[in-house]
Design a protein around this motif. Structure first.
Motif, PDB file in Angstrom:
ATOM      1  N   UNK A 145     -17.130  39.769 -22.668  1.00 29.83           N
ATOM      2  CA  UNK A 145     -18.290  40.202 -22.949  1.00 29.83           C
ATOM      3  C   UNK A 145     -18.721  40.966 -21.543  1.00 29.83           C
ATOM      4  N   UNK A 171     -19.651  45.244 -23.115  1.00 31.05           N
ATOM      5  CA  UNK A 171     -21.059  45.274 -23.462  1.00 31.05           C
ATOM      6  C   UNK A 171     -20.470  46.791 -22.017  1.00 31.05           C
ATOM      7  N   UNK A 218     -21.757  48.992 -32.975  1.00 29.16           N
ATOM      8  CA  UNK A 218     -22.593  48.642 -34.265  1.00 29.16           C
ATOM      9  C   UNK A 218     -23.226  47.374 -35.131  1.00 29.16           C
ATOM     10  N   UNK A 219     -23.464  46.705 -34.354  1.00 26.17           N
ATOM     11  CA  UNK A 219     -24.468  45.832 -34.501  1.00 26.17           C
ATOM     12  C   UNK A 219     -25.504  46.564 -33.316  1.00 26.17           C
ATOM     13  N   UNK A 221     -11.429  42.935 -33.243  1.00 25.46           N
ATOM     14  CA  UNK A 221     -12.459  41.543 -33.057  1.00 25.46           C
ATOM     15  C   UNK A 221     -12.505  40.056 -33.732  1.00 25.46           C
ATOM     16  N   UNK A 239     -16.655  38.493 -39.620  1.00 21.56           N
ATOM     17  CA  UNK A 239     -18.125  39.436 -39.439  1.00 21.56           C
ATOM     18  C   UNK A 239     -17.654  40.522 -38.849  1.00 21.56           C
ATOM     19  N   UNK A 240     -17.389  40.329 -37.078  1.00 27.60           N
ATOM     20  CA  UNK A 240     -17.626  41.866 -36.685  1.00 27.60           C
ATOM     21  C   UNK A 240     -16.877  42.739 -37.369  1.00 27.60           C
ATOM     22  N   UNK A 298     -30.192  42.872 -25.317  1.00 29.45           N
ATOM     23  CA  UNK A 298     -29.346  42.153 -25.969  1.00 29.45           C
ATOM     24  C   UNK A 298     -28.429  41.274 -25.440  1.00 29.45           C
ATOM     25  N   UNK A 299     -27.950  42.639 -24.409  1.00 25.72           N
ATOM     26  CA  UNK A 299     -26.703  41.959 -23.344  1.00 25.72           C
ATOM     27  C   UNK A 299     -26.785  40.683 -22.349  1.00 25.72           C
ATOM     28  N   UNK A 344     -27.050  37.387 -24.986  1.00 23.27           N
ATOM     29  CA  UNK A 344     -25.681  36.920 -24.973  1.00 23.27           C
ATOM     30  C   UNK A 344     -25.333  36.116 -24.153  1.00 23.27           C
ATOM     31  N   UNK A 345     -25.113  36.504 -22.929  1.00 20.33           N
ATOM     32  CA  UNK A 345     -24.748  36.105 -21.638  1.00 20.33           C
ATOM     33  C   UNK A 345     -25.199  34.707 -21.821  1.00 20.33           C
ATOM     34  N   UNK A 367     -33.956  39.227 -31.170  1.00 21.76           N
ATOM     35  CA  UNK A 367     -33.270  40.038 -32.004  1.00 21.76           C
ATOM     36  C   UNK A 367     -31.962  40.025 -32.032  1.00 21.76           C
ATOM     37  N   UNK A 368     -32.271  39.030 -33.212  1.00 19.99           N
ATOM     38  CA  UNK A 368     -30.704  38.937 -33.984  1.00 19.99           C
ATOM     39  C   UNK A 368     -29.819  38.638 -32.844  1.00 19.99           C
ATOM     40  N   UNK A 371     -29.279  38.780 -29.699  1.00 17.64           N
ATOM     41  CA  UNK A 371     -28.538  39.591 -29.148  1.00 17.64           C
ATOM     42  C   UNK A 371     -27.327  40.670 -29.372  1.00 17.64           C
ATOM     43  N   UNK A 372     -25.902  40.001 -29.013  1.00 14.49           N
ATOM     44  CA  UNK A 372     -24.389  40.831 -29.564  1.00 14.49           C
ATOM     45  C   UNK A 372     -24.436  39.256 -30.228  1.00 14.49           C
ATOM     46  N   UNK A 406     -23.566  37.793 -32.987  1.00 12.89           N
ATOM     47  CA  UNK A 406     -23.049  37.937 -34.435  1.00 12.89           C
ATOM     48  C   UNK A 406     -22.195  38.373 -34.241  1.00 12.89           C
ATOM     49  N   UNK A 407     -22.081  39.290 -33.064  1.00 15.79           N
ATOM     50  CA  UNK A 407     -20.734  40.652 -33.602  1.00 15.79           C
ATOM     51  C   UNK A 407     -19.962  40.159 -32.314  1.00 15.79           C
ATOM     52  N   UNK A 408     -19.832  39.161 -31.760  1.00 19.32           N
ATOM     53  CA  UNK A 408     -19.211  39.240 -30.895  1.00 19.32           C
ATOM     54  C   UNK A 408     -18.655  37.738 -30.956  1.00 19.32           C
ATOM     55  N   UNK A 419     -26.709  45.869 -38.651  1.00 15.81           N
ATOM     56  CA  UNK A 419     -27.275  44.528 -38.225  1.00 15.81           C
ATOM     57  C   UNK A 419     -27.158  43.029 -38.682  1.00 15.81           C
ATOM     58  N   UNK A 432     -26.641  39.240 -38.741  1.00 16.13           N
ATOM     59  CA  UNK A 432     -26.876  38.166 -37.840  1.00 16.13           C
ATOM     60  C   UNK A 432     -26.571  37.149 -39.183  1.00 16.13           C
TER      61      UNK A 432
END
Lengths: 360, 360
Positions: free
Chosen positions: A209, A213, A246-247, A288, A292-293, B212-213, B216-217, B240-241, B243-244, B246-248, B293, B297
């Protein structure tokens, strides 16, 4: 079509010798309290505590280019665009940085010479020196046969960030010489955000993370300060598929559109938006580790702007002796599953885009 | 199929009165140095400096439920699941928290009574009180007609985070009573990460990235501490879907798989992975302002687990008098463009999923 790895690191021996000669962060050495742990690379002050997990183990895969070639052969990678990794040169005394940068870049160029058509490189900049010294090295790099751009962290000149207007002559030189900037995280986030039980989770939180970030924050600061309004041809390859850009691009643009301070200041009226920059100035690697990513990265920047990478020699297999790496397999599989039957685009992401964009 | 907004906030008057009676963060008042700015809500110490942008303006749309209904009518929203927003109750003296929580929840329940079939709610927990008091309020909430779960920040009990084992009785009570946890960011990130020019960028960086960060944490810490191994039926709706996440998610799982400390500790051997939790325990709102995004999600959690939201009354139009909100339109359009011609799934995300999941 060759497979090209655009995210792969090397610490040339001129650089590791420098780190070995030091006794404070950043440095390399073995520790009497952990004699079996071998040499450790300690980059951050927070890693510099007495335990066997101080820093990270550093073996010859970090500096011996033959090991890079063996890794490539075992993992079916044809061409690698190598770059120095953390912590680069921005910690050096200003009067030494320019000379060290030359030595590092010459050393890396020699490695590429040794393995024709298998190695290219991103050069390293002396960012603790003056902007003039940095520009001089950018111009020198642009004349070197295997250099295809430069790698930078998020610190900028003396830690003031990539949104510092003092970087403008540097951005101008990169734009003028057509060099791609490979933007890579360095610090992660302040340790307090991981909470009181962070040590139970190994290095997962800062690596998984903190790095992406940090990257997202750095690029957002560049965007909001107008870097891409002033340098419309500046091209930046962002590590780890853009951090989380991107997200979050939609949320970033919405926050700009709803900010009374920015609206009334009038500063951002003529600004280019992030979606435009993502499709014209930003390239993303494909590091990534998930379908999904990777899909989101392609949706944000375009399938013609995403390029395969491995992050070698980081994330090695935990079972020593394995030559096919799980981390590589995860990223390869993500490309294949995200793009399904579209074999042409799979080949583009795995190598074709890099050949075209970086002129390999 | 009704349109349902699962992310929409209200500050009931019992709560705003409490904030008005205070003279330190968090509090509400007007400032003599900015008399035209009206009442301001100041949540964070960093916002509490003398300027016209101290905190944020707070008008009747924050506490008058009739304004929520008018907003819904203007923006074609049939049902809202309302929740208290930042900073909830975790800053209250422990001996007052339980009583205030009851009053706030009773007040919110009364609002829902007043507008049958148009309002439901997530309750508020007295997280500065004892775990016993919190469990008692969870049990009381489960008997209230319009309550469908609870909203919590990332602080946990006394700021120790959502990975604190002391929360186990609370998670157990939520699981036992089948209440959904709406997990929402509170703090963002430490101010230093935004750099020396942050004030030039309005509130964009802390809002667009810090929130969002932080989310995620918090969720990653829950995952790594084994919350979903111990509470396999605990359901969490992430703001917020996600945070992040889904991407991470791929990077998080890869970092776990490559962490020598975790492997040799053996702690995570039987752990459920994040993809499994995303598809069985996590719901995501659709507050992400972009097609890219929203697709991620849906790819991460499934089109049957993503639910439309607005974040009202935050992100109002900058031109006063507009009744159709840009922030709402961005999120509606993201759902429509991401799902294209699949009208059934559009209706599910816009409302059907919420009706089914939250039993509306």
């Amino acid at each position: 079509m060759p497979v090209v790895d655009v995210h792969t690191h090397i610490y040339p021996s001129v650089y590791t010798e420098l780190l070995r000669s030091r006794d404070k962060v950043p440095y390399i050495r073995s520790f009497p309290d952990a004699p079996t742990a071998g040499d450790r690379l300690v980059i951050l002050p927070a890693e510099d505590t007495a335990s066997t997990s101080r820093g990270r183990p550093i073996g010859s895969e970090y500096y011996d280019i033959r090991q890079k070639i063996a890794f490539k052969d075992a993992n079916e990678i044809d061409i690698s665009v190598i770059s120095l990794a953390n912590p680069w040169l921005d910690w050096l005394p200003p009067n030494e940085a320019a000379e060290v940068a030359k030595k590092v870049n010459d050393d890396v160029e020699r490695m590429c010479e040794e393995y024709p058509k298998r190695l290219y490189a991103f050069g390293t900049l002396p960012l603790s020196a003056s902007a003039n010294d940095v520009v001089a090295e950018i111009e020198r790099l642009s004349t070197m046969k295997h250099m295809r751009g430069v790698i930078i962290g998020t610190a900028g000149l003396g830690g003031t960030g990539l949104d510092d207007p003092k970087l403008d002559p540097i951005y101008a030189a990169l734009e003028r010489t057509g060099q791609t900037v490979f933007l890579h995280p360095r610090w992660g986030l302040p340790g307090e955000v991981w909470g009181p039980r962070a040590s139970e989770y190994g290095h997962v939180l800062p690596l998984a993370l903190g790095f992406p970030h940090e990257t997202t924050i750095a690029v957002s600061r560049m965007l909001l300060s107008g870097v891409w309004d002033r340098f419309q041809d500046l091209n930046v390859l962002i590590a780890h598929s853009g951090g989380t850009l991107p997200f979050l691009a939609g949320r970033i643009e919405s926050c700009v559109a709803h900010d009374a301070h920015l609206k009334h200041g009038g500063k951002l009226e003529r600004r280019r938006d992030l979606w435009d920059v993502l499709k014209k100035n930003i390239y993303l690697d494909a590091v990534i580790y998930s379908e999904v990513g990777l899909k989101a990265a392609i949706d944000a920047s375009g399938a013609d702007r995403v390029m395969f990478g491995t992050d070698h020699p980081f994330f090695p297999p935990l079972d020593t002796g394995e030559t096919e790496w799980l981390s590589v397999r995860l990223n390869t599989r993500a490309v294949q599953t995200a793009l399904g039957d579209d074999q042409k685009t799979v080949e583009d992401v795995m190598g074709g885009n890099a050949v075209r964009i970086l002129k390999l």
